[in-house]
Design a protein around this motif. Sequence first.
Motif, short mmCIF file in Angstrom:
data_model
loop_
_atom_site.label_atom_id
_atom_site.label_comp_id
_atom_site.label_asym_id
_atom_site.label_seq_id
_atom_site.Cartn_x
_atom_site.Cartn_y
_atom_site.Cartn_z
N SER A 191 0.82 -1.21 0.00
CA SER A 191 0.00 0.00 0.00
C SER A 191 0.86 1.26 0.00
CB SER A 191 -0.94 0.00 1.21
OG SER A 191 -0.20 -0.24 2.41
N GLN A 192 2.01 1.20 0.67
CA GLN A 192 2.88 2.37 0.72
C GLN A 192 3.74 2.48 -0.54
OE1 GLN A 192 4.58 3.22 4.55
NE2 GLN A 192 4.17 5.31 3.91
N ARG A 193 4.23 1.35 -1.03
CA ARG A 193 5.09 1.36 -2.23
C ARG A 193 4.29 1.65 -3.50
NH1 ARG A 193 10.10 -1.00 -2.67
NH2 ARG A 193 9.54 -1.62 -4.79
N ASN A 194 3.17 0.98 -3.66
CA ASN A 194 2.48 0.97 -4.94
C ASN A 194 1.30 1.94 -5.03
OD1 ASN A 194 4.24 -1.13 -5.64
ND2 ASN A 194 2.82 -2.67 -4.83
N ALA A 195 0.64 2.22 -3.89
CA ALA A 195 -0.52 3.12 -3.91
C ALA A 195 -0.11 4.54 -3.50
CB ALA A 195 -1.61 2.59 -2.99
N LEU A 196 0.46 4.67 -2.31
CA LEU A 196 0.84 6.00 -1.82
C LEU A 196 2.17 6.47 -2.39
CD1 LEU A 196 -0.17 5.48 1.92
CD2 LEU A 196 -1.47 6.70 0.16
N LYS A 197 3.05 5.50 -2.70
CA LYS A 197 4.39 5.78 -3.25
C LYS A 197 5.19 6.70 -2.32
CE LYS A 197 2.68 5.24 -8.00
NZ LYS A 197 3.11 3.84 -8.12
N THR A 198 5.14 6.42 -1.04
CA THR A 198 5.83 7.25 -0.04
C THR A 198 6.74 6.43 0.86
OG1 THR A 198 3.91 7.06 1.42
CG2 THR A 198 4.03 9.03 0.01
N GLN A 199 7.27 5.31 0.34
CA GLN A 199 8.04 4.40 1.18
C GLN A 199 9.34 5.01 1.70
OE1 GLN A 199 7.42 4.02 -2.04
NE2 GLN A 199 9.19 3.25 -3.17
N THR A 200 9.85 6.06 1.04
CA THR A 200 11.11 6.66 1.49
C THR A 200 10.94 7.50 2.76
OG1 THR A 200 10.79 8.58 0.04
CG2 THR A 200 12.06 6.71 -0.84
N LEU A 201 9.70 7.87 3.09
CA LEU A 201 9.45 8.69 4.27
C LEU A 201 9.97 8.02 5.54
CD1 LEU A 201 5.82 9.99 3.66
CD2 LEU A 201 7.88 11.39 3.78
N VAL A 202 9.77 6.72 5.65
CA VAL A 202 10.16 6.00 6.87
C VAL A 202 11.65 6.19 7.13
CG1 VAL A 202 10.30 3.75 7.99
CG2 VAL A 202 8.33 4.30 6.54
N TYR A 203 12.44 6.02 6.10
CA TYR A 203 13.89 6.11 6.26
C TYR A 203 14.31 7.53 6.65
CZ TYR A 203 13.61 1.70 3.70
OH TYR A 203 13.30 0.42 3.30
N ARG A 204 13.70 8.52 6.01
CA ARG A 204 14.09 9.91 6.29
C ARG A 204 13.77 10.30 7.72
NH1 ARG A 204 11.95 11.08 1.02
NH2 ARG A 204 10.23 12.33 1.86
N LEU A 205 12.63 9.84 8.24
CA LEU A 205 12.26 10.21 9.60
C LEU A 205 13.09 9.44 10.63
CD1 LEU A 205 9.99 11.65 8.10
CD2 LEU A 205 8.43 10.95 9.95
N LEU A 206 13.31 8.16 10.40
CA LEU A 206 14.07 7.37 11.37
C LEU A 206 15.53 7.81 11.44
CD1 LEU A 206 12.71 3.73 10.88
CD2 LEU A 206 12.16 5.36 12.70
N GLU A 207 16.02 8.45 10.40
CA GLU A 207 17.39 8.96 10.43
C GLU A 207 17.57 10.06 11.48
OE1 GLU A 207 18.13 10.13 6.43
OE2 GLU A 207 18.63 8.09 5.76
#
Length: 335
Positions: A232-248
């Motif tokens: 759902s995040q990769r294919n529908a919302l296309k926002t999977q990179t957000l997790v990495y940016r915030l956890l950094e």
Amino acid sequence: MAFAELYRQALEGDHFKPNRSLLVSWILALAMGGETTRRRLNRSIRIYQRSGLPRLLVLLAKLPLLKSIQPLLVLLPTPHNPQPVAGFTQTQVDQPLREVTLFTGCIANLFDTHTHNATIALLSRIGCDVTVAENQTCCGAAYAHNGEMSQAKACLKQNLTAFANSSTVIYNSSGCGAFLNDYPALMASEEKNPHELPSFLDVLDYLEQSDRFHQLKFKPLQTQVVVHEPCSQRNALKTQTLVYRLLEKIPGLRITPLADNQICCGAGGTKMVTQPELANPMRDEKIAALSLSGAEILITTNHTCALHLMSGARDAGFEGQLMHPVQLLAQQLIN
């Protein structure tokens, strides 16, 4: 007693239809259940887990009735320890930004209240007053996944009524978010709808765009986390990179993607309980990748994926934690 009552409601209520499997009927009846249903179910799950029945059911798992509900029972968080979620949380920031409404959904409102409270904690720290609207319900995805669009639209209408005074609704499950963002298309097929759509925003996106969030300080954490990227995040919302940016933002954290994130974990809405023979092998491949990663924390943004993955992780002897990214951020937040 509560389980028996819920079972009866699934059979006799408006949500039961003969062409569904009994298990799906039960799930969908619970999805539309209100606060009373939730309280009864929470109490029943705690009694069930403390009674020793889970060990007995493992021994009797091949009996036809128990075999049919086993895919649902194995998903229960162990232990089941829901937290109360406040209806309104006022920010302590001197200059509040705005009031937002938190979408709590159905499955998450039952099994992942820790993520809701972490979401509220972070939003209040960046200047938001957070309201949890009464009478909101399932986003409708559970019905849409089973081809019942009239019920999905009923969820839409109930939610828009609940959010009538809200301009911004924050969600924390990518699965719900993908469907909430389909509301305009669903509304377009209706001749008339008295409610205007609020803005539906992913909590990660909302935090990432906030200057105040980037001013927050987080305690260091010297550990390895691996990130599962839901479909759902990769294919529908296309926002999977957000997790990495915030956890950094957390010093010392070592962050890597779970291998083969482009492949579904098998949860697939309700497929993990209706077709476990297909869903479980897909899940087990993810758990094998988790074991090889050496990570102590598995991160995912989809509540149903989390339940599915954690059931496999428990079976594989994984001793780490599965968390939504906002849980980890709230845990490490410096007061």
